[in-house]
Write an enzyme that holds these catalytic residues in place. Structure first.
Site, PDB file in Angstrom:
ATOM      1  N   HIS A  43      44.440  37.156  42.784  1.00 17.96           N
ATOM      2  CA  HIS A  43      43.418  38.228  43.465  1.00 17.96           C
ATOM      3  C   HIS A  43      42.947  38.178  44.775  1.00 17.96           C
ATOM      4  O   HIS A  43      42.061  36.660  44.441  1.00 17.96           O
ATOM      5  CB  HIS A  43      41.891  38.450  42.513  1.00 17.96           C
ATOM      6  N   GLU A  70      45.205  42.326  42.800  1.00 20.63           N
ATOM      7  CA  GLU A  70      43.855  42.713  43.030  1.00 20.63           C
ATOM      8  C   GLU A  70      42.647  42.198  44.438  1.00 20.63           C
ATOM      9  O   GLU A  70      43.186  41.589  45.127  1.00 20.63           O
ATOM     10  CB  GLU A  70      42.935  42.322  42.260  1.00 20.63           C
ATOM     11  N   HIS A 190      38.338  41.081  32.805  1.00 20.66           N
ATOM     12  CA  HIS A 190      36.782  40.074  32.523  1.00 20.66           C
ATOM     13  C   HIS A 190      36.232  40.040  31.441  1.00 20.66           C
ATOM     14  O   HIS A 190      35.890  40.332  31.071  1.00 20.66           O
ATOM     15  CB  HIS A 190      36.113  41.108  32.838  1.00 20.66           C
TER      16      HIS A 190
END
Length: 241
Positions: A43, A70, A190
């Site tokens: 990310h 991401e 997450h």
């Protein structure tokens, strides 16, 4: 089959703390694939506080599994992923000042915006996923954007599970069922860890991919990186047998 994609952002955070190349992010990307994971997640953020844009290019060159990138689809991010062409892009509505991703898209409000970004990605043959809170009513709008998948934000689940509020999974199950009805595949990520991963997959066995970084890297401090990855794979596969 539930694929394990290892998020290696925290490896880059540790490296950047000393402004050198230890630990070597590229070598970790190579090793975690060798240890059995089915993908790598990164990310890159605008401030490059962990994964840098250079890292993205370097890591993409050693991927033998799948690369999931991401990020918030800013012009800079879109230019990057269209150049790299990863297996999957997961669109996340991060503002620049957040410590970590903490909410999903409102696909009702951002349907047109997401549709435009997803069309560009799919024109390049890139699989797309939308980061989504567990809200069944948002799934049909996610489907209308043309996205292939949703990624369930599992932060709320992790908190509920830790507090032994087992019904915390119910809204996730409902959201996942709507996604299946809309012909979308399901990812999740997450705050997933070795304690809660089995419960999640048992309740939602049609998850295609879990993306795990923070917990996995922390657990590997005690267990070792290879042993930790193998522990996740065993838990995932045991549930699905």
């Amino acid at each position: 089959m539930v694929n394990l994609s290892v998020n290696i952002n925290k490896i880059a955070t540790l490296r950047n703390a000393r402004c050198g190349n230890i630990p070597n992010v590229l070598q970790v990307a190579i090793d975690v694939q060798k240890f059995g994971c089915q993908g790598i997640t990164i990310h890159p953020r605008p401030d490059e506080r962990h994964i840098t844009y250079k890292d993205v290019y370097d890591i993409s060159s050693v991927i033998t599994t799948e690369l999931n990138i991401e990020g918030n689809p800013t012009e800079k991010f879109m230019n990057l992923v269209l150049d790299v062409k990863p297996s999957q892009v997961t669109l996340v509505p991060d503002s620049e000042d957040v410590i970590t991703s903490n909410s999903g898209w409102n696909t009702f409000l951002y349907q047109d915006f997401l549709t435009d970004k997803i069309k560009k990605l799919k024109d390049y043959g890139i699989r797309t996923s939308i980061f989504l809170d567990p809200k069944p009513e948002l799934v049909p709008y996610a489907a209308k954007t043309g996205a292939d998948r949703i990624e369930l934000y599992t932060g709320y689940f992790a908190i509920g599970y830790e507090d032994k509020k087992w019904n915390c999974i119910d809204i996730y199950v409902d959201t996942a069922k709507i996604a299946v009805d809309n012909h979308m595949l399901i990812n999740a990520g997450h705050d997933l860890n070795l304690d809660n991963i089995s419960f999640l997959i048992k309740k939602i066995p049609y998850i295609s991919e879990v993306s795990i970084g923070h917990a996995l890297i922390n657990e590997s401090i005690y267990m070792g990186l290879e042993n930790t990855i193998q522990s996740y794979l065993k838990k995932i596969h045991k549930v699905l047998k």
